[in-house]
Each structure stands twice: as structure tokens, then as C-alpha cells.
Enzyme design. Structure first.
Site, PDB file in Angstrom:
ATOM      1  N   ARG A 225      96.336 148.821  57.417  1.00 19.64           N
ATOM      2  CA  ARG A 225      97.367 149.836  57.187  1.00 19.64           C
ATOM      3  C   ARG A 225      98.702 149.273  57.659  1.00 19.64           C
ATOM      4  NH1 ARG A 225      94.484 151.969  54.043  1.00 19.64           N
ATOM      5  NH2 ARG A 225      93.486 154.008  54.175  1.00 19.64           N
ATOM      6  N   HIS A 273      99.487 147.724  47.769  1.00 20.07           N
ATOM      7  CA  HIS A 273      98.297 148.462  48.236  1.00 20.07           C
ATOM      8  C   HIS A 273      97.185 148.461  47.169  1.00 20.07           C
ATOM      9  CE1 HIS A 273      96.941 151.725  51.274  1.00 20.07           C
ATOM     10  NE2 HIS A 273      95.885 151.158  50.696  1.00 20.07           N
TER      11      HIS A 273
HETATM   12  P1  NAP Z   1      84.566 150.250  58.881  1.00 14.72           P
HETATM   13  O1  NAP Z   1      83.319 149.855  58.181  1.00 14.72           O
HETATM   14  O2  NAP Z   1      84.606 151.558  59.589  1.00 14.72           O
HETATM   15  O3  NAP Z   1      84.896 149.075  59.932  1.00 14.72           O
HETATM   16  C1  NAP Z   1      85.869 149.187  60.906  1.00 14.72           C
HETATM   17  C2  NAP Z   1      85.768 147.994  61.842  1.00 14.72           C
HETATM   18  O4  NAP Z   1      86.879 148.009  62.739  1.00 14.72           O
HETATM   19  C3  NAP Z   1      84.504 148.004  62.701  1.00 14.72           C
HETATM   20  O5  NAP Z   1      83.994 146.697  62.843  1.00 14.72           O
HETATM   21  C4  NAP Z   1      85.013 148.508  64.044  1.00 14.72           C
HETATM   22  O6  NAP Z   1      84.292 148.079  65.180  1.00 14.72           O
HETATM   23  C5  NAP Z   1      86.384 147.888  64.068  1.00 14.72           C
HETATM   24  N1  NAP Z   1      87.273 148.601  65.001  1.00 14.72           N
HETATM   25  C6  NAP Z   1      87.677 149.903  64.975  1.00 14.72           C
HETATM   26  N2  NAP Z   1      88.477 150.175  66.014  1.00 14.72           N
HETATM   27  C7  NAP Z   1      88.572 149.028  66.730  1.00 14.72           C
HETATM   28  C8  NAP Z   1      89.252 148.668  67.919  1.00 14.72           C
HETATM   29  N3  NAP Z   1      89.999 149.552  68.608  1.00 14.72           N
HETATM   30  N4  NAP Z   1      89.132 147.395  68.357  1.00 14.72           N
HETATM   31  C9  NAP Z   1      88.389 146.495  67.699  1.00 14.72           C
HETATM   32  N5  NAP Z   1      87.700 146.774  66.563  1.00 14.72           N
HETATM   33  C10 NAP Z   1      87.801 148.018  66.082  1.00 14.72           C
HETATM   34  O7  NAP Z   1      85.808 150.229  57.887  1.00 14.72           O
HETATM   35  P2  NAP Z   1      85.954 149.456  56.466  1.00 14.72           P
HETATM   36  O8  NAP Z   1      85.255 150.201  55.394  1.00 14.72           O
HETATM   37  O9  NAP Z   1      85.600 148.027  56.684  1.00 14.72           O
HETATM   38  O10 NAP Z   1      87.537 149.626  56.225  1.00 14.72           O
HETATM   39  C11 NAP Z   1      88.465 149.118  57.150  1.00 14.72           C
HETATM   40  C12 NAP Z   1      89.874 149.578  56.813  1.00 14.72           C
HETATM   41  O11 NAP Z   1      90.387 148.876  55.689  1.00 14.72           O
HETATM   42  C13 NAP Z   1      90.043 151.047  56.413  1.00 14.72           C
HETATM   43  O12 NAP Z   1      90.042 151.896  57.534  1.00 14.72           O
HETATM   44  C14 NAP Z   1      91.391 151.039  55.707  1.00 14.72           C
HETATM   45  O13 NAP Z   1      92.442 151.259  56.635  1.00 14.72           O
HETATM   46  C15 NAP Z   1      91.490 149.606  55.166  1.00 14.72           C
HETATM   47  N6  NAP Z   1      91.421 149.586  53.683  1.00 14.72           N
HETATM   48  C16 NAP Z   1      92.486 149.071  52.990  1.00 14.72           C
HETATM   49  C17 NAP Z   1      92.432 148.995  51.606  1.00 14.72           C
HETATM   50  C18 NAP Z   1      93.537 148.361  50.837  1.00 14.72           C
HETATM   51  O14 NAP Z   1      93.542 148.442  49.609  1.00 14.72           O
HETATM   52  N7  NAP Z   1      94.469 147.706  51.473  1.00 14.72           N
HETATM   53  C19 NAP Z   1      91.294 149.452  50.927  1.00 14.72           C
HETATM   54  C20 NAP Z   1      90.242 149.977  51.663  1.00 14.72           C
HETATM   55  C21 NAP Z   1      90.312 150.040  53.051  1.00 14.72           C
HETATM   56  P3  NAP Z   1      82.721 148.452  65.376  1.00 14.72           P
HETATM   57  O15 NAP Z   1      81.992 147.580  64.376  1.00 14.72           O
HETATM   58  O16 NAP Z   1      82.446 148.079  66.755  1.00 14.72           O
HETATM   59  O17 NAP Z   1      82.601 149.924  65.072  1.00 14.72           O
HETATM   60  C1  GLV Z   2      92.566 152.422  50.746  1.00 13.33           C
HETATM   61  O1  GLV Z   2      93.521 152.075  51.357  1.00 13.33           O
HETATM   62  C2  GLV Z   2      91.366 152.920  51.347  1.00 13.33           C
HETATM   63  O2  GLV Z   2      91.397 153.258  52.531  1.00 13.33           O
HETATM   64  O3  GLV Z   2      90.355 153.007  50.632  1.00 13.33           O
END
Ligand code: NAP
Ligand code: GLV
Length: 310
Positions: A225, A273
Site C-alpha cells: 500500500r 495499482h
Molecule cells: P496475507 O496472506 O495476509 O499475508 C500478510 C503477510 O504479512 C503475512 O506473512 C504476515 O505475517 C505479514 N505481516 C503482517 N503484519 C506484519 C508485521 N507487523 N510485521 C511483519 N510481518 C507482518 O496477505 P496477502 O494476500 O499476501 O496480501 C498482502 C497485501 O498485498 C495486501 O494486504 C494488500 O495490501 C497488498 N495487495 C496489493 C495488490 C496490488 O495490486 N498492488 C493486490 C493485492 C494485494 P504472518 O505470516 O506471521 O501472519
Molecule cells: C488490491 O490492492 C488488493 O488488496 O486486492
């Protein structure tokens, strides 16, 4: 079952409603209307919904987020405490994130930018061979998306490390857990990939203090983000030569304003994005399957832990 769908435009809403109705023929599906009455929905399917939705629809049991990140949703004032929030898990985004990072890293490490310039000058000039040890990649956030990137880049033989809260392990990837391990993780990283969720614990985490701990000639790829990055800290690190480049997909203000200095910085790449786009077919399949599971009384994955913020 009654489903209400709210998204960022009437066209988007109509498309999602049509797809939901086709996938769940026994459900009644309603698009959100600013001045409409409550429809008594038990399920909401949303992306950046208006806050008024939760004040009006008081019978909601589950809210499905049409994205992986729930930061915007959790900040809405009237979101009831007892409603289940479910986020997208992969749904085709994991492969897109791996492609995005592979594209950037391969381009930089195999001199494709330089070869483009050489072609323009009609020069046949092989450049130095790749030494993958010079390109250690560090991934912040080893969840669904970070793990996909780690697996892809380790599969291309780059040295990969992952940093997460709990220290999630993945074969062939070095693991770092928690704040205490952050300095060691940064100190071994040349390409930093951010795939953290935005929470009070991760906001502003990409700043002068952390980025200056990276190896010399480092690169930042921010896919999490915009509010993870302290924007004014980045150009000085690039201009001083400590950092070689940055590829940014997310910004504090989106769309990125036309006058923003990032647009014209020679070492900053920008995408609007789109690193991991919500794919309709995969998303409807995932949400439809979960709604049917909930109706059968089964538990589902992807439920957001509110206290953690993701
Ligand atoms: P997820 O499966 O919930 O994974 C989040 C990861 O972050 C986990 O490994 C978690 O640790 C770690 N984490 C959370 N808080 C932390 C902290 N304070 N310190 C260290 N590690 C921490 O999420 P995801 O599905 O991979 O998605 C991640 C993010 O990508 C989304 O929240 C969104 O903001 C972003 N995103 C962006 C796009 C885009 O188009 N740019 C698209 C989709 C998503 P644990 O494993 O220990 O729980
Ligand atoms: C996009 O940014 C998502 O969180 O899926």
C-alpha cells in the site's frame, strides 16, 4: 439468501451483480444504491464500499472483500463488530505478483535496460554475466502473495529471504521473524519487495531508516500500500546513489496526482495499482464456493482477524 454488492462505480457493481447471480442462482442479488432502502442482505460483496452500507444493512453476517487488502474496509466507522470479514486469497493475484517482481528483477540483473540503449545505438556489446549472489531479494510479508513471489524467485536461483510477523517458513528461502530480525533482513537485501498488509504496525515502514539499511545499489518494489512508504524519504536515497531504483504500484493518493514528483524521477517506475488485479472468474468462483460452504454451516478460510488488521 440476499446479497448486496457495492463497488467503486455503477458499472462495476452491475458486472459483479450479474456474475454473482449467475454463480448463485438461488440468491437474490442487489446493487448498492445511495438513496435506496435497506434490502435486508445477509451477505455483502464489496470493494471500497460507502460507509452508509453498514448503517443501513443491519442484518449482514458476512462481508466479502473484492481484494486481498482489507485496510480501507476495516477503517469504515459503522462496520459492525460481529460481522465476518473475508478477504480474497490469491484468486489469480499470486501469479501476477510473481510475474511483476520477476519482470523487474530479470530486467535489472540481466542488463535488459542497457541492451535497449545499445540497440538504439546499433552496438553489439555483450555485458557482464549475471552473478545471482549479487541480487539477494528480500520479501516483506510472507503471506499468500509474498510466498508466491518467494517461490518464483527462488525457482530462478536468486537468493531469497522472507520477513514476516511469525517467521513463516518456505523451503529454499531464508526466514526472518518480527521487528528484532528486521535489521539483519534488510542488511542482506538488495531488492526489497513489500507485500505487507497496511496496519498500524506496518504503516510508514519503508522510510529513510529502513531503506538506508539495504545493501548498496538497492531497489525497492512496493506492491503493498502507498502508506507503507514515507514518500519524501525515497528521492534523496535514489539521488545520493545509495539506491539504484524503485518500482511503485501503490501510492498514498491514488490516482497519483499529475504534479507528483515521482512521475518524472528517472529512477522511479510507476504502474497504476495493477500488480495484482482482481480477476473476475477466479474471484466469483472463490466467493461463490465460500458462500455455499457458509450456507452448509462449514468453516471457511480467508477470515480476517480484526485485532491483527489482516
Ligand atoms: P496475507 O496472506 O495476509 O499475508 C500478510 C503477510 O504479512 C503475512 O506473512 C504476515 O505475517 C505479514 N505481516 C503482517 N503484519 C506484519 C508485521 N507487523 N510485521 C511483519 N510481518 C507482518 O496477505 P496477502 O494476500 O499476501 O496480501 C498482502 C497485501 O498485498 C495486501 O494486504 C494488500 O495490501 C497488498 N495487495 C496489493 C495488490 C496490488 O495490486 N498492488 C493486490 C493485492 C494485494 P504472518 O505470516 O506471521 O501472519
Ligand atoms: C488490491 O490492492 C488488493 O488488496 O486486492
Amino acid at each position: 439468501m440476499k446479497i448486496i454488492c457495492a463497488s467503486t462505480s455503477a458499472i462495476e457493481q452491475a458486472t459483479w451483480c450479474e456474475l454473482l447471480a449467475a454463480a448463485l442462482p438461488h440468491a437474490e442479488v442487489f446493487p448498492w444504491q445511495d438513496d435506496g432502502p435497506a434490502c435486508g442482505a445477509d451477505v455483502a460483496v464489496v470493494w471500497r464500499p460507502p460507509a452508509a452500507l453498514f448503517a443501513r444493512e443491519r442484518e449482514l453476517r458476512v462481508v466479502f472483500n473484492l481484494g486481498a487488502g482489507v485496510d480501507a474496509l476495516l477503517n469504515l466507522p459503522d462496520l459492525p463488530d460481529d460481522v465476518l470479514i473475508v478477504r480474497l486469497e490469491d484468486a489469480g493475484m499470486a501469479a501476477q505478483m510473481a510475474e511483476y517482481v520477476a519482470h523487474y528483477v530479470v530486467r535489472a540483473s540481466r542488463h535488459f535496460n542497457e541492451y535497449e540503449a545499445l540497440q538504439k545505438a546499433r552496438r553489439w556489446q555483450p555485458l557482464s554475466e549475471i552473478d545471482r549472489r549479487q541480487w539477494p531479494i528480500g520479501i516483506m510479508g510472507m503471506g499468500v502473495l509474498g510466498t508466491s513471489v518467494a517461490r518464483a524467485m527462488a525457482g530462478l536461483d536468486y537468493p531469497v529471504a522472507g520477513w514476516s510477523r511469525s517467521g513463516r517458513r518456505l523451503e529454499g528461502v531464508q526466514t526472518y521473524a518480527g521487528r528484532d530480525a528486521l535489521p539483519a533482513f534488510l542488511a542482506r537485501t538488495r531488492v526489497l519487495v513489500n507485500l505487507l498488509p497496511l496496519t498500524p504496525g506496518t504503516e510508514d515502514i519503508l522510510c529513510r531508516e529502513t531503506l538506508s539499511q539495504l545493501l548498496p545499489d538497492s531497489h525497492l518494489i512496493n506492491l503493498g500500500r502507498g502508506a507503507h512508504l514515507v514518500e519524501e524519504d525515497l528521492p534523496p536515497l535514489l539521488d545520493s546513489g545509495h539506491m539504484a531504483g524503485a518500482m511503485l504500484d501503490v501510492f498514498r493518493v491514488e490516482p497519483l496526482p499529475a504534479e507528483h514528483p515521482f512521475w518524472t524521477h528517472p529512477r522511479i517506475g510507476i504502474t497504476p495499482h495493477v500488480a495484482g488485479v482482481t480477476l473476475r472468474r477466479e474471484t466469483i468462483e472463490q466467493i461463490g464456493t465460500k458462500i455455499l460452504a457458509i450456507m452448509r454451516g462449514e468453516t471457511i478460510t480467508g477470515v480476517v482477524v480484526r485485532e491483527r488488521g489482516y
